[in-house]
Write a protein that holds these residues in place. Structure first.
Motif, PDB file in Angstrom:
ATOM      1  N   ALA A   1      14.857 107.971  24.619  1.00 23.84           N
ATOM      2  CA  ALA A   1      15.572 108.911  23.544  1.00 23.84           C
ATOM      3  C   ALA A   1      16.718 109.542  24.185  1.00 23.84           C
ATOM      4  CB  ALA A   1      14.610 109.990  22.742  1.00 23.84           C
ATOM      5  N   ALA A   2      16.638 110.007  25.368  1.00 22.43           N
ATOM      6  CA  ALA A   2      17.804 110.683  26.155  1.00 22.43           C
ATOM      7  C   ALA A   2      18.869 109.577  26.411  1.00 22.43           C
ATOM      8  CB  ALA A   2      17.189 111.393  27.329  1.00 22.43           C
ATOM      9  N   PHE A   3      18.444 108.228  26.686  1.00 20.95           N
ATOM     10  CA  PHE A   3      19.349 107.325  27.030  1.00 20.95           C
ATOM     11  C   PHE A   3      20.116 106.807  25.664  1.00 20.95           C
ATOM     12  CE2 PHE A   3      20.316 102.873  26.858  1.00 20.95           C
ATOM     13  CZ  PHE A   3      21.301 102.677  27.931  1.00 20.95           C
ATOM     14  N   CYS A   4      19.589 106.945  24.452  1.00 21.43           N
ATOM     15  CA  CYS A   4      20.197 106.796  23.254  1.00 21.43           C
ATOM     16  C   CYS A   4      21.008 107.839  22.652  1.00 21.43           C
ATOM     17  CB  CYS A   4      19.114 106.090  22.471  1.00 21.43           C
ATOM     18  SG  CYS A   4      18.609 104.651  22.789  1.00 21.43           S
ATOM     19  N   GLY A   5      20.821 109.121  23.236  1.00 19.45           N
ATOM     20  CA  GLY A   5      21.546 110.223  22.761  1.00 19.45           C
ATOM     21  C   GLY A   5      20.964 110.855  21.555  1.00 19.45           C
ATOM     22  N   SER A   6      19.679 110.519  21.225  1.00 22.50           N
ATOM     23  CA  SER A   6      18.923 111.100  19.960  1.00 22.50           C
ATOM     24  C   SER A   6      18.306 112.249  20.304  1.00 22.50           C
ATOM     25  CB  SER A   6      18.023 110.011  19.475  1.00 22.50           C
ATOM     26  OG  SER A   6      17.261 110.212  18.326  1.00 22.50           O
ATOM     27  N   PHE A   7      19.107 113.176  19.845  1.00 24.98           N
ATOM     28  CA  PHE A   7      18.531 114.596  20.106  1.00 24.98           C
ATOM     29  C   PHE A   7      17.324 114.991  19.220  1.00 24.98           C
ATOM     30  CE2 PHE A   7      18.250 119.179  19.055  1.00 24.98           C
ATOM     31  CZ  PHE A   7      17.855 119.725  20.260  1.00 24.98           C
ATOM     32  N   GLN A   8      17.230 114.369  18.195  1.00 24.26           N
ATOM     33  CA  GLN A   8      16.185 114.819  17.100  1.00 24.26           C
ATOM     34  C   GLN A   8      14.859 114.205  17.792  1.00 24.26           C
ATOM     35  OE1 GLN A   8      17.497 113.325  13.388  1.00 24.26           O
ATOM     36  NE2 GLN A   8      18.350 115.224  12.838  1.00 24.26           N
TER      37      GLN A   8
ATOM     38  N   ALA B   1      19.985 111.010  30.088  1.00 25.75           N
ATOM     39  CA  ALA B   1      20.483 111.786  29.292  1.00 25.75           C
ATOM     40  C   ALA B   1      22.091 111.811  29.432  1.00 25.75           C
ATOM     41  CB  ALA B   1      20.301 113.303  29.479  1.00 25.75           C
ATOM     42  N   ILE B   2      22.481 111.520  30.849  1.00 21.86           N
ATOM     43  CA  ILE B   2      23.835 111.478  31.089  1.00 21.86           C
ATOM     44  C   ILE B   2      24.320 110.229  30.163  1.00 21.86           C
ATOM     45  CG2 ILE B   2      25.563 110.736  32.995  1.00 21.86           C
ATOM     46  CD1 ILE B   2      24.678 113.711  33.304  1.00 21.86           C
ATOM     47  N   HIS B   3      23.786 109.193  30.294  1.00 20.15           N
ATOM     48  CA  HIS B   3      23.957 107.889  29.544  1.00 20.15           C
ATOM     49  C   HIS B   3      24.121 107.981  28.271  1.00 20.15           C
ATOM     50  CE1 HIS B   3      24.452 104.682  32.645  1.00 20.15           C
ATOM     51  NE2 HIS B   3      23.641 105.523  33.404  1.00 20.15           N
ATOM     52  N   GLY B   4      23.291 108.849  27.661  1.00 18.81           N
ATOM     53  CA  GLY B   4      23.216 109.059  26.274  1.00 18.81           C
ATOM     54  C   GLY B   4      24.527 109.957  25.852  1.00 18.81           C
ATOM     55  N   GLY B   5      24.931 110.758  26.743  1.00 21.56           N
ATOM     56  CA  GLY B   5      26.264 111.399  26.272  1.00 21.56           C
ATOM     57  C   GLY B   5      26.019 112.606  25.223  1.00 21.56           C
ATOM     58  N   ASN B   6      24.699 112.956  24.869  1.00 27.41           N
ATOM     59  CA  ASN B   6      24.546 113.932  24.133  1.00 27.41           C
ATOM     60  C   ASN B   6      24.387 115.347  24.492  1.00 27.41           C
ATOM     61  OD1 ASN B   6      23.401 115.806  22.227  1.00 27.41           O
ATOM     62  ND2 ASN B   6      22.679 114.075  20.951  1.00 27.41           N
ATOM     63  N   ILE B   7      25.160 116.048  24.777  1.00 24.44           N
ATOM     64  CA  ILE B   7      25.369 117.494  25.449  1.00 24.44           C
ATOM     65  C   ILE B   7      24.264 118.408  24.943  1.00 24.44           C
ATOM     66  CG2 ILE B   7      26.875 118.852  23.617  1.00 24.44           C
ATOM     67  CD1 ILE B   7      26.856 118.793  27.795  1.00 24.44           C
ATOM     68  N   ASP B   8      23.492 118.298  23.521  1.00 25.82           N
ATOM     69  CA  ASP B   8      22.478 118.888  23.070  1.00 25.82           C
ATOM     70  C   ASP B   8      21.322 118.618  23.811  1.00 25.82           C
ATOM     71  OD1 ASP B   8      24.006 120.277  21.226  1.00 25.82           O
ATOM     72  OD2 ASP B   8      23.768 118.573  19.861  1.00 25.82           O
ATOM     73  N   ILE B   9      21.045 117.434  24.264  1.00 19.79           N
ATOM     74  CA  ILE B   9      19.883 117.104  25.164  1.00 19.79           C
ATOM     75  C   ILE B   9      20.185 117.770  26.633  1.00 19.79           C
ATOM     76  CG2 ILE B   9      18.737 115.060  26.435  1.00 19.79           C
ATOM     77  CD1 ILE B   9      19.386 113.252  24.279  1.00 19.79           C
TER      78      ILE B   9
END
Length: 183
Positions: free
Chosen positions: A43-50, A70-78
Motif C-alpha cells: 500500500a505504501a509502495f502504491c502510495g495508497s494512504f487510505q 513509501a518513498i517509491h509511493g511518493g505519498n507524503i501523507d504516508i
C-alpha cells in the motif's frame, strides 16, 4: 472510498491483513523484483494512504522497511504517518531513504528528506554522485561536472559530457594512472 472497497474485498476473500504479496508478471517495477512485500508495504509502495491507514488502524505492524516502499509511493501523507508513529527507517538513518528517493526520481521526497529528516552533517558529499548514477537529471548539480568525475561520467554512460570534457582539453586520456587524471 478505496478503504471501504478494500475492506469488503478482504472480508469476502478472507484475506489475512498480515499476508505478503506474491510476485506477479504484471508488476514491472524492478524495485519489487525478489521481494515479498506485506500488504501494508505494498500500500505504501502504491502510495495508497487510505489502504495504508486502514491497515494501520487494523493493527497491522509497520516495519522499518515501510520507509523505502513509501518513498517509491511518493505519498507524503504516508511519510507523515510513519513519522507520527515514530517508525524509524532501516538502520535508524535516512541516508538510504535519501538515496532511494534519488534513485526512484521521487524528487519531492528527496527535498522533504533533505529539509526535514536529515541534518546537513549527515549528508555525505558524494550524494550528488547518486544523481548521476541514477540519471536523475533534475537534481544533477552542474558544478560537479568537471574532470574530477570523468571516470564516473564514463561509467554511467554520459557520453556527451565525456566528449565535452575531452574536447575542452581538461582531461588527458594518455595518462598512465587513473589518479593522474584527477590531480
Amino acid at each position: 472510498n478505496s478503504a471501504d472497497e478494500f475492506d469488503a474485498y478482504v472480508k469476502k476473500e478472507n484475506i489475512q491483513l498480515t499476508q505478503t504479496i506474491e510476485p506477479s508478471i504484471f508488476n514491472t517495477d524492478s524495485f519489487l523484483t525478489g521481494k515479498l512485500p506485506s500488504l501494508i508495504e505494498y500500500a505504501a509502495f502504491c502510495g495508497s494512504f487510505q489502504i495504508f491507514n486502514y491497515l494501520y488502524v487494523n493493527h497491522v505492524h509497520i516495519t522499518e522497511s515501510a520507509w523505502i516502499y513509501a518513498i517509491h509511493g511518493g505519498n507524503i501523507d504516508i511519510i507523515h504517518l510513519l513519522e507520527t508513529c515514530k517508525i524509524k527507517p532501516i538502520g535508524n538513518s535516512f541516508l538510504e531513504c535519501l538515496i532511494e528517493s534519488i534513485k526512484a526520481h521521487e524528487n519531492e521526497m528527496t527535498s522533504y528528506i533533505l529539509k526535514n529528516l536529515m541534518h546537513k552533517e549527515e549528508i555525505p558529499s558524494e550524494i550528488s554522485m547518486q544523481t548521476l548514477k541514477y540519471f536523475n537529471f533534475e537534481l544533477i548539480d552542474r558544478k560537479i561536472i568537471d574532470k574530477s568525475i570523468f571516470y564516473d561520467l564514463c561509467e554511467y554512460g554520459y557520453y556527451i559530457l565525456v566528449k565535452i570534457l575531452l574536447d575542452s582539453g581538461e582531461v588527458d586520456v594518455n595518462l598512465k594512472k587513473i589518479s593522474e587524471l584527477f590531480f
